[in-house]
Design a protein around this motif. Sequence first.
Motif, PDB file in Angstrom:
ATOM      1  N   ILE A 127       4.493   8.211   0.879  1.00  0.00           N
ATOM      2  CA  ILE A 127       4.670   8.044   2.327  1.00  0.00           C
ATOM      3  C   ILE A 127       3.890   9.110   3.081  1.00  0.00           C
ATOM      4  CG2 ILE A 127       6.360   8.177   4.184  1.00  0.00           C
ATOM      5  CD1 ILE A 127       8.370   6.854   2.365  1.00  0.00           C
ATOM      6  N   ARG A 128       3.922  10.363   2.580  1.00  0.00           N
ATOM      7  CA  ARG A 128       3.191  11.431   3.252  1.00  0.00           C
ATOM      8  C   ARG A 128       1.689  11.170   3.246  1.00  0.00           C
ATOM      9  NH1 ARG A 128       4.887  15.400   0.421  1.00  0.00           N
ATOM     10  NH2 ARG A 128       3.075  15.817  -0.883  1.00  0.00           N
ATOM     11  N   VAL A 129       1.169  10.725   2.110  1.00  0.00           N
ATOM     12  CA  VAL A 129      -0.256  10.414   2.036  1.00  0.00           C
ATOM     13  C   VAL A 129      -0.602   9.240   2.942  1.00  0.00           C
ATOM     14  CG1 VAL A 129      -2.087   9.621   0.492  1.00  0.00           C
ATOM     15  CG2 VAL A 129      -0.461  11.358  -0.284  1.00  0.00           C
ATOM     16  N   TYR A 130       0.291   8.238   3.007  1.00  0.00           N
ATOM     17  CA  TYR A 130       0.027   7.066   3.838  1.00  0.00           C
ATOM     18  C   TYR A 130      -0.007   7.444   5.321  1.00  0.00           C
ATOM     19  CZ  TYR A 130       0.705   2.441   5.951  1.00  0.00           C
ATOM     20  OH  TYR A 130       0.566   1.313   6.713  1.00  0.00           O
ATOM     21  N   ILE A 131       0.926   8.293   5.742  1.00  0.00           N
ATOM     22  CA  ILE A 131       1.015   8.663   7.154  1.00  0.00           C
ATOM     23  C   ILE A 131      -0.165   9.529   7.567  1.00  0.00           C
ATOM     24  CG2 ILE A 131       2.388   9.968   8.820  1.00  0.00           C
ATOM     25  CD1 ILE A 131       3.519   7.257   8.187  1.00  0.00           C
ATOM     26  N   GLN A 132      -0.740  10.284   6.653  1.00  0.00           N
ATOM     27  CA  GLN A 132      -1.839  11.180   7.009  1.00  0.00           C
ATOM     28  C   GLN A 132      -3.082  10.424   7.454  1.00  0.00           C
ATOM     29  OE1 GLN A 132      -2.385  13.651   3.566  1.00  0.00           O
ATOM     30  NE2 GLN A 132      -0.696  15.032   4.066  1.00  0.00           N
ATOM     31  N   GLN A 159       0.825  -1.212   0.000  1.00  0.00           N
ATOM     32  CA  GLN A 159       0.000   0.000   0.000  1.00  0.00           C
ATOM     33  C   GLN A 159       0.856   1.257   0.000  1.00  0.00           C
ATOM     34  OE1 GLN A 159      -2.985   0.082   3.066  1.00  0.00           O
ATOM     35  NE2 GLN A 159      -3.564  -2.049   2.765  1.00  0.00           N
ATOM     36  N   THR A 160       2.001   1.205   0.664  1.00  0.00           N
ATOM     37  CA  THR A 160       2.814   2.416   0.824  1.00  0.00           C
ATOM     38  C   THR A 160       3.630   2.733  -0.419  1.00  0.00           C
ATOM     39  OG1 THR A 160       2.991   1.879   3.172  1.00  0.00           O
ATOM     40  CG2 THR A 160       4.511   3.544   2.309  1.00  0.00           C
ATOM     41  N   PHE A 161       4.245   1.739  -1.020  1.00  0.00           N
ATOM     42  CA  PHE A 161       5.265   2.007  -2.029  1.00  0.00           C
ATOM     43  C   PHE A 161       4.829   1.700  -3.456  1.00  0.00           C
ATOM     44  CE2 PHE A 161       7.664   1.398   1.885  1.00  0.00           C
ATOM     45  CZ  PHE A 161       8.456   2.533   1.868  1.00  0.00           C
ATOM     46  N   LEU A 162       3.643   1.138  -3.657  1.00  0.00           N
ATOM     47  CA  LEU A 162       3.192   0.881  -5.018  1.00  0.00           C
ATOM     48  C   LEU A 162       2.179   1.935  -5.412  1.00  0.00           C
ATOM     49  CD1 LEU A 162       2.849  -3.009  -5.197  1.00  0.00           C
ATOM     50  CD2 LEU A 162       4.730  -1.553  -5.933  1.00  0.00           C
ATOM     51  N   GLY A 163       2.473   2.689  -6.456  1.00  0.00           N
ATOM     52  CA  GLY A 163       1.562   3.733  -6.909  1.00  0.00           C
ATOM     53  C   GLY A 163       2.236   4.598  -7.947  1.00  0.00           C
ATOM     54  N   MET A 164       1.469   5.614  -8.447  1.00  0.00           N
ATOM     55  CA  MET A 164       1.968   6.486  -9.506  1.00  0.00           C
ATOM     56  C   MET A 164       2.730   7.685  -8.959  1.00  0.00           C
ATOM     57  SD  MET A 164       1.064   4.957 -12.233  1.00  0.00           S
ATOM     58  CE  MET A 164       1.414   6.248 -13.417  1.00  0.00           C
ATOM     59  N   MET A 165       2.552   8.017  -7.678  1.00  0.00           N
ATOM     60  CA  MET A 165       3.184   9.207  -7.118  1.00  0.00           C
ATOM     61  C   MET A 165       4.626   8.900  -6.711  1.00  0.00           C
ATOM     62  SD  MET A 165       0.081  10.722  -4.763  1.00  0.00           S
ATOM     63  CE  MET A 165      -0.139   9.203  -3.864  1.00  0.00           C
TER      64      MET A 165
END
Length: 1255
Positions: free
Chosen positions: A901-906, A889-895
């Motif tokens: 990481i910032r979006v995940y921590i929020q 969830q944290t490291f797979l994506g387009m960003m």
Amino acid sequence: MRDTGGEGDEVDKDCKSEKDQNWIPRIIKKRVCTTFVEDSFSNGALCQCGGARDAHASVALGDYFSTAIVNHWDSAQHSSEYPTDAFGELQFAGASKRHSYFLRLSWDTPPSMIYTLMTAHWGLPAPNLVVSVVGGEGRTKVKTWVREVLRQGLVKASQSTGAWILTAGMREGVGRCVGEAVRDHAAAASSVSLSKVVALGIAPWGLVHNRQQLVNPQGSFPAKYYVQNTSRDSCCLDNNYQAFLLVDDGSVERRGGERGFRTKLEDYISHQRTGIRGSGSIDIPVLCMLVSGEASMLERVDLSLKNSMPWLVLAGSGGLADFLGDVLDNLSSAPVVQSSNEGNGEASSNVDLKDRVAERVKKHFPSEAESEKLVERALSIYQNRDFITIYHGEHEAPNDFDTVLLKALVGASKQRASVDASPYNEELKLAVTWNRVDIAKSELFNGNIHWKYEDLEDPMTDALINNKPQFVRLFTENGLNILDYLTYGRLESLYRSVADGTVLYQLLQRHLVERLGTATAVPTSNLQDKVASEVLSGPGMEISLFEVAGVLELLIGDVCQPFYYDALGLEQLSSKRRALRRASKLLRGGCGYREKRCLYPWASLFIWAVLQNRSNMATFFWEMAGESVLSALSGCKMLRELSKLEGETETKLSMKELAQKFENLAHDVFSSCYRSNESRSFTLLIRKSPVWGGTTCLQMGMGADARLFFSHDGVQSLLSQIWWGDMKRNTEVWKLLLTFFCPVLCYTNLISFRKQDEYQQEQEEKSNEDWLGRDSDSLYGTTIFSFSDIKHIEADEQGSHSPRTATIKGIPHSRRPPKRPFIVSRLRQFWFAPVTSFLGNVLMFFLFLLLFAYVLLVDFKPPPPSGPAITEYVLYFWVFTIVCEEIRQTFLGMMAWRQRIRVYIQDLWNKCDLTALTLFIIGLICRMFEWSYEFGREVLCVDFMVFTLRLIHIFAIHKQLGPKIIIVGKMIKDIFFFLFFLGVWLMAYGVANQALLYSYDPSLDRIFRRVFYRPYLHIFGQIPVEEMDVGKTWDMACTDNMTLIQNGEEPCRVVYSNWLVVILLVVYLLVTNILLINLLIAMFSNTFSEVQANSDIYWKFQRYNLIVEYHSRPSLAPPFIIFSHINLFIKRNIRKVPSIKIHHFALQLTGKAANRLMTWETIQKEDFLTAQNKIQKSSDSERLKRMSVKVDGVVKHLTESRDFDHRLRTLENEMEYCSNALSWIVDTLAQSSTFKPPRPPPTLRDVVPSSSSSA
């Protein structure tokens, strides 16, 4: 002028003002008469400066040679300069708390220095217009209609334009009338009025009454100024003025000493630019208005006219104004006189004109001795008559005075304009400067003038920078092409015009410092000063698009790709550091991108207006920009992020209100779209926008915290479609559970699936109805929500068509893989639905908690080699699969990985997961060693609680339980406030109670328990009465021996102060159990009421996060999710198959499909705006406004009819005179014997019968 607050604030402001203005005496000077020139009318007692002989210094009295040869006193020769001794702030005693600024200055002080002092140090707003009222001084009675012109005309027009009004500033004549009018309009105007009138008094220092109260060589902050008998005219300063310039020429009780400086100041201001920091398109217009006046002012008028200064003369106000009105109105047909001594050919006409002027001088100024000089001045003024406008106030309405001012300035500017310039440019620039769009519409944009792009370019920039949205709308509707206008260079100049002190300015400067490489060396307090010194010159040292992109990344970077990187050539760089180096290198070079057109001009202007919190401007740009729903949500997010950074409460509140306005607009426009076409509105929500960095409406709405938007039925319908996949939404939960445990049942009719062919046929019929005759690309509205089918066509995503177009009308794409067998496709339809993934995760999480509890309670064996048990190893593997899923969830994506990481921590629940996993790893490590085994077991016990609390998030999907979770979260915040009050009271009681019960007890364990823990238990009714009341028997053995007590024995209670212990216990229970507990209940009730009232909105909003999470998750739940991870690893890293789910419902539309979707959305927005305008026009306030306009028009026509009636009567009188004269000529010729006419004179015949005869 400013208001003063409390004493502390007032002292601070006074100290600051004194510090800021202590340089004034070193630069600004005063004048003192140093030569006594005897006044022949005073028998030697007075000097010609007006001062007494005793008031002069010895050097002046001793200069006998000068007094002997000088017949006329001159300020330049007979006075000397000294440092000024009167400046600072002025407080009128008994008038108000407002302070005015004042300064005593020499008449030859440079006007540039004074203008800078007024605008930079005194804080007066730069004017858009300066009206200098000349004349009407002394105790001359001002006519009633002149008062009305000043009140309803001049001051009202100045208020709408943001003007300075210059008068003498004293409580007499016209100055008093202007002051009272400014006071009345300031009291009636709203606190948020856009423009403010600045009344500036320029008076001779020697004429001011009680001027000695202002003298203080160190400056007065403030000076107390006492005015007696304010009801009568006097030479006292008027308390309604914001500032006073007291011009000193060394004279006393003499008028006219300030005229030279006032003329120079007017001329200097007329060469300064209007707008914010001189950003306007024209110089500040200056207009001199003559009211009454003496004959000596002819020289003042003549000198100003030679400097091309326009004048407005109020004919009929008396004195000099009547004289000039008479000369200019009645002698306009006479030839222009170039000089008094011209050739013989024109001698007779010049003499005739001079004689007629001399007659009028004698008529208006019969007592003037030097009439010849007055005639010469009048002829010189007549030569420049084009700069003079005559206003007959007795016959015209004062309400149209602003139009009179505009025409007077335009008439003068046309005389100064070049031959090639458009005659209407100056009028347009003045209208923009004054923000009078009504004048521009009626006079300039009425269809009679053809405007070129070049004519509108500078006014457009002026209107943008100075926040005049009505003019921006007017220009775009009348020939200004925004594509040609907005280049990247001009966009940068707009951002450079941002006002100092705003949040946007600070953010831009911060990113500029970062780019310049001085971020670490510049303290926060000196940031602006450092930047200001660096930005003055040099390439790349000013704000650019890179800084704007940095600000936008800070505000909306969590949902959007970087802005303007394509213009800067940075779109291929993922590292921020590399982009920073590349941008610095680019901006030090040629910056060729600045000449290019902005790719999305309306959206760029919308962002610029939103970042400055300009409501009307941003709303207009939103109306003009495409992608209405997404643009409104983007504006909402930017404003809410800015409001978190804003320190001022009023600005923060206005940002939040504007953000809510844009959220409402997004909701209303989407409602219109949803009513028009459901499937297209779904496409609108998930379409990736090239304008807004590849984001979607759902992503932006989530980032903007747009709860109202997510509560819309259309959004929820889309989420339900996604949640259930290809299954019908009315499927019961028990059927899902049964099929989950027995997958074979999915091939039966237990669960109903949507038939893809029927669904496509239905969409085809809808599309054919709407887009008959269009090709298949036009069917962009057809949205397939079979996300298992999206997996079939992952490879097609790389082609030119989207997954949607690949299955429209049932026409398979040529690159689409072959259709899977029914057994495989039906199983995928069931297992790939997010609801199935959610159900599997819930069931497996319950099993995980049961296994965790079993290990802790039954099967938790000692450290190796005795343990762990097999079940504990299974638990470790289970947690390992959970960790793998969190990493995915944290490291797979387009960003970028930092952004992910910032979006995940929020996310709050992600923090909960991190806490649980961290505690589990700590407990696992500790339990493997003998010395930390018990600690590890304790950590794992606490970790079990954290994992159990994770169940709360699962219930967020439930409509009743979801809002309750939010209520619990808000109540936890209330508990913290309650615990603060409780802790204060608990500590106060606990310490006092322990000290009264036990005189000596060194045991820290007992102290902690009896000071904090025991009073806390009192709240719940656990009160050890035997221990606290000595009247009760206590079985505990105690001692008074100090040695034994120090060794840990129980001390005995103190008997004599026990009565106070009982009283404190009663008071403590009264406060805690009745007051504080009920306070907590009241806080809980208020929170519950607030959330429960909007529970549906809260639930629908938080439902989105859960659906996104389980849609992106693999179908299998931990621990079996490891197989999905292995499959994903093979597909992504070995087979290089791209992913679809990482896009979170993102649909890429290109070509005709994207254009037609945008066209359809624009049509829905226009329909919505049309409906809103109809509603607004039908409101009572708009009807009253239209009725008021009509009444004003009728009154204006009546006024014009009275004027026509007056002119007709004048014409009848003239005709009657001509008739009588002709009759006399006929009679004379008839009686003459020298001339014999061939026929008799004609007789009068009635061509039109009179009313009497017709009757």
